[in-house]
Design a protein around this motif. Structure first.
Motif, mmCIF file in Angstrom:
data_model
loop_
_atom_site.group_PDB
_atom_site.id
_atom_site.type_symbol
_atom_site.label_atom_id
_atom_site.label_comp_id
_atom_site.label_asym_id
_atom_site.label_seq_id
_atom_site.Cartn_x
_atom_site.Cartn_y
_atom_site.Cartn_z
ATOM 1 N N LEU A 32 0.845 -1.189 0.000
ATOM 2 C CA LEU A 32 0.000 0.000 0.000
ATOM 3 C C LEU A 32 0.879 1.238 0.000
ATOM 4 O O LEU A 32 1.758 1.374 0.855
ATOM 5 N N THR A 33 0.668 2.096 -0.956
ATOM 6 C CA THR A 33 1.383 3.368 -0.985
ATOM 7 C C THR A 33 0.373 4.466 -1.240
ATOM 8 O O THR A 33 -0.712 4.228 -1.779
ATOM 9 N N GLY A 34 0.706 5.665 -0.853
ATOM 10 C CA GLY A 34 -0.186 6.794 -1.073
ATOM 11 C C GLY A 34 -0.020 7.812 0.033
ATOM 12 O O GLY A 34 0.913 7.745 0.829
ATOM 13 N N SER A 35 -0.949 8.733 0.085
ATOM 14 C CA SER A 35 -0.921 9.786 1.093
ATOM 15 C C SER A 35 -2.153 9.679 1.977
ATOM 16 O O SER A 35 -3.250 9.420 1.489
ATOM 17 N N LEU A 36 -1.951 9.883 3.271
ATOM 18 C CA LEU A 36 -3.041 9.899 4.235
ATOM 19 C C LEU A 36 -2.866 11.095 5.147
ATOM 20 O O LEU A 36 -1.738 11.531 5.403
ATOM 21 N N SER A 37 -3.972 11.611 5.653
ATOM 22 C CA SER A 37 -3.873 12.641 6.679
ATOM 23 C C SER A 37 -3.435 11.976 7.981
ATOM 24 O O SER A 37 -3.485 10.745 8.113
ATOM 25 N N ARG A 38 -3.013 12.753 8.928
ATOM 26 C CA ARG A 38 -2.619 12.213 10.222
ATOM 27 C C ARG A 38 -3.785 11.458 10.863
ATOM 28 O O ARG A 38 -3.620 10.377 11.423
ATOM 29 N N THR A 39 -5.006 11.997 10.753
ATOM 30 C CA THR A 39 -6.197 11.345 11.309
ATOM 31 C C THR A 39 -6.472 10.017 10.607
ATOM 32 O O THR A 39 -6.775 9.011 11.266
ATOM 33 N N GLU A 40 -6.373 9.991 9.273
ATOM 34 C CA GLU A 40 -6.590 8.752 8.521
ATOM 35 C C GLU A 40 -5.553 7.696 8.869
ATOM 36 O O GLU A 40 -5.878 6.512 9.020
ATOM 37 N N PHE A 41 -4.293 8.114 8.993
ATOM 38 C CA PHE A 41 -3.227 7.173 9.324
ATOM 39 C C PHE A 41 -3.427 6.599 10.725
ATOM 40 O O PHE A 41 -3.273 5.398 10.954
ATOM 41 N N ALA A 42 -3.808 7.447 11.683
ATOM 42 C CA ALA A 42 -4.064 6.978 13.051
ATOM 43 C C ALA A 42 -5.219 5.972 13.062
ATOM 44 O O ALA A 42 -5.146 4.946 13.745
ATOM 45 N N ALA A 43 -6.263 6.226 12.281
ATOM 46 C CA ALA A 43 -7.398 5.293 12.211
ATOM 47 C C ALA A 43 -6.958 3.956 11.616
ATOM 48 O O ALA A 43 -7.377 2.896 12.088
ATOM 49 N N ARG A 44 -6.107 3.995 10.609
ATOM 50 C CA ARG A 44 -5.595 2.766 9.993
ATOM 51 C C ARG A 44 -4.771 1.964 11.004
ATOM 52 O O ARG A 44 -4.883 0.740 11.087
ATOM 53 N N LEU A 45 -3.942 2.658 11.783
ATOM 54 C CA LEU A 45 -3.146 1.970 12.807
ATOM 55 C C LEU A 45 -4.027 1.377 13.904
ATOM 56 O O LEU A 45 -3.768 0.276 14.388
ATOM 57 N N ARG A 46 -5.095 2.101 14.296
ATOM 58 C CA ARG A 46 -6.022 1.560 15.296
ATOM 59 C C ARG A 46 -6.695 0.291 14.794
ATOM 60 O O ARG A 46 -6.834 -0.686 15.527
ATOM 61 N N ASN A 47 -7.103 0.299 13.535
ATOM 62 C CA ASN A 47 -7.725 -0.881 12.933
ATOM 63 C C ASN A 47 -6.736 -2.050 12.904
ATOM 64 O O ASN A 47 -7.091 -3.189 13.236
ATOM 65 N N LEU A 48 -5.493 -1.771 12.531
ATOM 66 C CA LEU A 48 -4.465 -2.810 12.516
ATOM 67 C C LEU A 48 -4.244 -3.363 13.922
ATOM 68 O O LEU A 48 -4.157 -4.580 14.117
ATOM 69 N N ALA A 49 -4.182 -2.492 14.924
ATOM 70 C CA ALA A 49 -4.004 -2.939 16.307
ATOM 71 C C ALA A 49 -5.165 -3.826 16.754
ATOM 72 O O ALA A 49 -4.957 -4.856 17.403
ATOM 73 N N ASP A 50 -6.381 -3.460 16.389
ATOM 74 C CA ASP A 50 -7.552 -4.274 16.735
ATOM 75 C C ASP A 50 -7.472 -5.658 16.090
ATOM 76 O O ASP A 50 -7.779 -6.664 16.727
ATOM 77 N N GLU A 51 -7.059 -5.709 14.818
ATOM 78 C CA GLU A 51 -6.929 -6.993 14.124
ATOM 79 C C GLU A 51 -5.844 -7.858 14.765
ATOM 80 O O GLU A 51 -6.040 -9.052 14.977
ATOM 81 N N ILE A 52 -4.707 -7.254 15.096
ATOM 82 C CA ILE A 52 -3.621 -8.008 15.735
ATOM 83 C C ILE A 52 -4.094 -8.561 17.073
ATOM 84 O O ILE A 52 -3.886 -9.731 17.388
ATOM 85 N N GLU A 53 -4.773 -7.730 17.845
ATOM 86 C CA GLU A 53 -5.263 -8.178 19.157
ATOM 87 C C GLU A 53 -6.286 -9.301 19.025
ATOM 88 O O GLU A 53 -6.306 -10.225 19.836
ATOM 89 N N SER A 54 -7.091 -9.284 17.961
ATOM 90 C CA SER A 54 -8.097 -10.331 17.757
ATOM 91 C C SER A 54 -7.483 -11.641 17.277
ATOM 92 O O SER A 54 -8.117 -12.690 17.363
ATOM 93 N N GLY A 55 -6.265 -11.580 16.734
ATOM 94 C CA GLY A 55 -5.594 -12.787 16.261
ATOM 95 C C GLY A 55 -5.797 -13.086 14.796
ATOM 96 O O GLY A 55 -5.319 -14.099 14.293
ATOM 97 N N THR A 56 -6.495 -12.215 14.086
ATOM 98 C CA THR A 56 -6.658 -12.394 12.638
ATOM 99 C C THR A 56 -6.413 -11.070 11.933
ATOM 100 O O THR A 56 -6.732 -10.003 12.450
ATOM 101 N N LEU A 57 -5.829 -11.156 10.760
ATOM 102 C CA LEU A 57 -5.492 -9.979 9.977
ATOM 103 C C LEU A 57 -6.034 -10.153 8.571
ATOM 104 O O LEU A 57 -5.706 -11.126 7.892
ATOM 105 N N LYS A 58 -6.884 -9.245 8.128
ATOM 106 C CA LYS A 58 -7.470 -9.301 6.797
ATOM 107 C C LYS A 58 -6.572 -8.536 5.836
ATOM 108 O O LYS A 58 -6.315 -7.347 6.021
#
Length: 88
Positions: free
Chosen positions: A5-31
Motif C-alpha cells: 500500500l502506498t499513497g498519502s493519508l492525513s494524520r487522522t486517517e493514518f491513526a485510524a488505519r493503525l487503530r484498525n491494525l491494532a484491533d486486528e492483531i489483538e483479535s488474532g486475525t489480519l485481513k
C-alpha cells in the motif's frame, strides 16, 4: 500473496488505519485483501525512525513464521506487514 500500500493519508486517517491494525492483531486475525491470516502470540519486530534535514521516516515491520494447525497443515503462510509513514 503479496500486498503493498502506498499513497498519502492525513494524520487522522493514518491513526485510524493503525487503530484498525491494532484491533486486528489483538483479535488474532489480519485481513489482507481477500485473505485472512491467523496470527501467532509472538512476533519479531523491527521498528526504525530516521530523520534528516529534508524528511523523517518511521517504519514498523512484523515478522512471524508459518505455523501448523491441529491437522498438521499450515494455517498461515509466513507474512510480513509493514506500516510506513513518511513526513516531508
Amino acid at each position: 500473496m503479496k500486498s503493498n500500500l502506498t499513497g498519502s493519508l492525513s494524520r487522522t486517517e493514518f491513526a485510524a488505519r493503525l487503530r484498525n491494525l491494532a484491533d486486528e492483531i489483538e483479535s488474532g486475525t489480519l485481513k489482507v485483501e481477500d485473505e485472512t491470516l491467523t496470527l501467532p502470540e509472538q512476533f519479531k519486530i523491527n521498528q526504525t525512525a530516521t530523520t534528516t534535514q529534508r524528511k523523517a521516516t518511521y517504519s514498523l515491520k512484523l515478522d512471524w513464521a508459518a505455523t501448523l494447525d491441529g491437522n498438521g497443515t499450515k494455517s498461515t503462510p509466513a507474512r510480513k506487514r509493514t506500516a510506513k509513514k513518511t513526513a516531508s
